[in-house]
Every structure is written in structure tokens, then in C-alpha cells.
Design an enzyme around this catalytic site. Structure first.
Site, PDB file in Angstrom:
ATOM      1  N   SER A  85       0.838  -1.159   0.040  1.00 53.11           N
ATOM      2  CA  SER A  85       0.012   0.047  -0.151  1.00 53.11           C
ATOM      3  C   SER A  85       0.730   1.315  -0.013  1.00 53.11           C
ATOM      4  O   SER A  85       1.548   1.301  -0.903  1.00 53.11           O
ATOM      5  CB  SER A  85      -0.952  -0.067   1.160  1.00 53.11           C
ATOM      6  OG  SER A  85      -1.864   0.903   1.076  1.00 53.11           O
ATOM      7  N   ASP A 100      -9.943  -3.824  -4.823  1.00 49.20           N
ATOM      8  CA  ASP A 100      -9.125  -2.843  -4.227  1.00 49.20           C
ATOM      9  C   ASP A 100      -9.334  -1.566  -4.980  1.00 49.20           C
ATOM     10  O   ASP A 100      -9.111  -1.735  -6.141  1.00 49.20           O
ATOM     11  CB  ASP A 100      -7.594  -3.403  -4.070  1.00 49.20           C
ATOM     12  CG  ASP A 100      -6.784  -2.497  -3.491  1.00 49.20           C
ATOM     13  OD1 ASP A 100      -7.582  -1.496  -3.137  1.00 49.20           O
ATOM     14  OD2 ASP A 100      -5.748  -2.672  -3.645  1.00 49.20           O
ATOM     15  N   HIS A 111      -8.026  -5.354  -0.938  1.00 47.82           N
ATOM     16  CA  HIS A 111      -6.559  -4.371  -0.120  1.00 47.82           C
ATOM     17  C   HIS A 111      -6.641  -4.939   1.202  1.00 47.82           C
ATOM     18  O   HIS A 111      -7.357  -5.264   1.900  1.00 47.82           O
ATOM     19  CB  HIS A 111      -6.976  -3.079  -0.128  1.00 47.82           C
ATOM     20  CG  HIS A 111      -5.801  -2.124   0.054  1.00 47.82           C
ATOM     21  ND1 HIS A 111      -4.971  -2.059  -0.722  1.00 47.82           N
ATOM     22  CD2 HIS A 111      -5.745  -1.656   1.316  1.00 47.82           C
ATOM     23  CE1 HIS A 111      -4.283  -1.102  -0.179  1.00 47.82           C
ATOM     24  NE2 HIS A 111      -4.272  -1.024   1.062  1.00 47.82           N
TER      25      HIS A 111
END
Length: 306
Positions: free
Chosen positions: A153, A249, A279
Site C-alpha cells: 500500500s 481494491d 486491499h
């Protein structure tokens, strides 16, 4: 393909919690650390916390060694955060699994987070930690000629930025970069995945924009390549990249776009897209079969580069 049932159950349970953007960052951080503290941790050969010098003061790192032998590849790992939350404690499990799967030393970095440490504190801290790792690799059981940067991320964003900065500085050379559902672009305009997966999949559009707003104080910095690496003019000469994206995501499209840009620039790039994941799924390595498979495949590819 529908979202994996184990992940769907987590998303459903989280729907009853206050939205991330309504909770003070320090409360969120404490909550994530308490949650991840309950996860099973595989044993590695050695773990040590240290403080190292950084551009704004000392940076906390955690060193994982698969054993006490020397000459291992070394991964500098940057945890996910939405630029605001998480720590080396919340990502202890994934770093342990990476250490074992790759048979590598892993140096996990507690870089500065917004709002206390807005852009460019994170990239600056991560670059300093990577340079420290390269300089001290031998003393922690590593090989300074076998360096990798990795993250998930917002941590993957940091990895891309460090890779580009080291390229521009002429080294230290990196063998590879491992990017797990990276944030690569300020969402203006927002990609299609923000509309398709921005609600009801875990990470939401509102939460992601909240993180961006706390991180970027100066609007002119939104499209700086250290904040939005997809906007970088030249991606050539970067280290080989292994990019993971997930269908459920909102960062899906920008991760795919960055992998495509790397490939177009002549960078050896692999894109692994998981149709039934969302995610954060790699944080469930050791619990979720698909996360285990993803870690194995990524580690096999990284091993071929070192």
C-alpha cells in the site's frame, strides 16, 4: 469471481465499526496494533529492534534474520499505512513470513506518518533507512550486493520512491522491488476502480482521500513523483519489479498502470493480479491460503533476482 468468503466476512464485520476517517489517528494506530497482536507469529532465527539516524531524528527499525549465518539477501520493508496508520508492529507477521519464504534478512522501517510527519517525511525516512541497510548489511548477516526494497500500500509507494532516488543517485544498486497493491497516484482524476471498489470492499474512497489530505499539506505536492510515482517522467533503469494487485481494491487500476509504465520503460516487471482478493489481503499470510500462495510465488521470483 466473488470476493473470497473469508475476506467477505471480515468486510461485513468491519461495516459495524466507525469509519476510519472519523477516528483520531492515534486511536486507529492503537486499535490496529491490538488487533494484529493476536495473530500467530512464525519463529525466525533472530529479531532485534534498533534505532538508526534519520533526517528528522532517530528511526525505529526491526531486523529479522532467518538464522545466524551471513550472506543473505536483505529486504528493506515499508509497512502500509494510508500514510497515517500502522507500524512495524502491525506488520510483524508479514515480515516474518517474508524472512522465512525468501531466506533473507528483513529490515522493517517505522517511517514517519501524517499528520505529525507529512510529505516528504516518509520517503526521506525510507531512503535514509535503505542507505543505512546497504551500509550495514554485512553486520546484520546480509549481502550488500543483494538488496531489495518492498512494501504494501503506502509502503509500496515508499519503495518505488526509494528505488527511483537510488537510481538517480547512482546507487546503492537494488536487485528488485516488491510492490504489494501500491499507491501510485493522487486520485485526480480518480481511476475506474475508485468507483467500482471504493465502497464495501474494505478500504474506501473516503478513507483513502482522508489519508491523502493528512499526508499532502501543499496541494502542489500531490503530483510530485515522490508522492505520485505514476507521474514520474522517466521510469527506465529501475530495478526489476514484482507488483501485486487485487480485484476488490480501489488501488487496483493505479497498481496495474504503474506495472505497465515500468514494463514500457524496459523494466523487468511481473504483475500478479488476484481476482478474489481485496486491499490488505497479504496481511493475512499464515491464515489465508491465497495470501500464502502469493507470498510463495513472490518469494520464488525475488529469489531468481538475487
Amino acid at each position: 469471481m466473488p470476493l473470497h468468503p473469508e475476506l467477505q466476512a471480515i468486510v461485513d464485520a468491519a461495516a459495524a465499526l466507525p469509519p476510519m476517517e472519523t477516528v483520531p489517528p492515534e486511536t486507529l494506530r492503537a486499535g490496529y496494533e491490538a488487533q494484529t497482536a493476536r495473530m500467530a507469529r512464525p519463529d525466525v532465527g533472530y529479531v532485534e529492534d534498533r534505532m538508526i539516524p534519520g533526517p528528522r531524528g532517530d528511526i525505529r527499525i526491526r531486523i529479522y534474520r532467518p538464522d545466524m549465518q551471513d550472506g543473505h539477501a536483505v529486504v528493506t520493508y515499508f509497512h502500509g499505512s494510508a500514510f497515517v496508520i500502522c507500524s512495524i508492529d502491525t506488520h510483524d507477521v508479514i515480515c516474518r513470513h517474508l524472512c522465512l519464504a525468501l531466506d533473507a534478512v528483513v529490515v522493517s522501517v517505522d517511517y514517519g506518518l501524517a499528520p505529525e510527519a507529512p510529505f516528504p517525511a516518509g520517503p526521506d525516512d525510507c531512503e535514509a533507512a535503505t542507505l543505512w541497510t546497504a551500509k550495514n548489511a554485512t553486520s546484520i548477516g546480509g549481502d550488500p550486493a543483494r538488496l531489495i526494497v518492498a512494501g504494501d500500500s503506502a509502503g509500496a509507494t515508499m519503495a518505488t520512491e526509494v528505488a527511483r532516488r537510488l537510481r538517480d543517485a547512482g546507487g546503492p544498486n537494488l536487485a528488485a522491488q516488491f510492490l504489494i497493491y501500491p499507491v501510485t497516484d493522487y486520485p485526480d482524476p480518480a481511476p475506474l476502480s475508485y468507483q467500482e471498489r471504493g465502497q464495501g470492499c474494505g478500504l474506501t474512497v473516503i478513507a483513502m482521500r482522508w489519508g491523502w489530505d493528512l499526508y499532502i499539506r501543499n496541494p502542489e505536492d500531490r503530483f510530485h513523483p515522490d508522492a505520485s510515482p505514476l507521474r514520474g517522467a522517466d521510469l527506465s533503469g529501475l530495478p526489476p519489479a514484482y507488483v501485486i494487485t487485487a480485484e476488490y481494491d480501489l488501488l487496483r487500476d493505479e497498481g496495474k498502470a504503474y506495472a505497465a509504465r515500468l514494463s514500457q520503460a524496459g523494466v523487468d516487471t511481473v504483475l500478479m493480479h488476484y481476482d478474489d482478493m481485496n486491499h490488505g489481503f497479504m496481511g493475512m499470510v499464515g491464515v489465508l491460503d491465497r495470501a500464502d500462495q502469493a507470498m510463495t510465488l513472490a518469494s520464488d521470483w525475488l529469489a531468481s533476482k538475487i
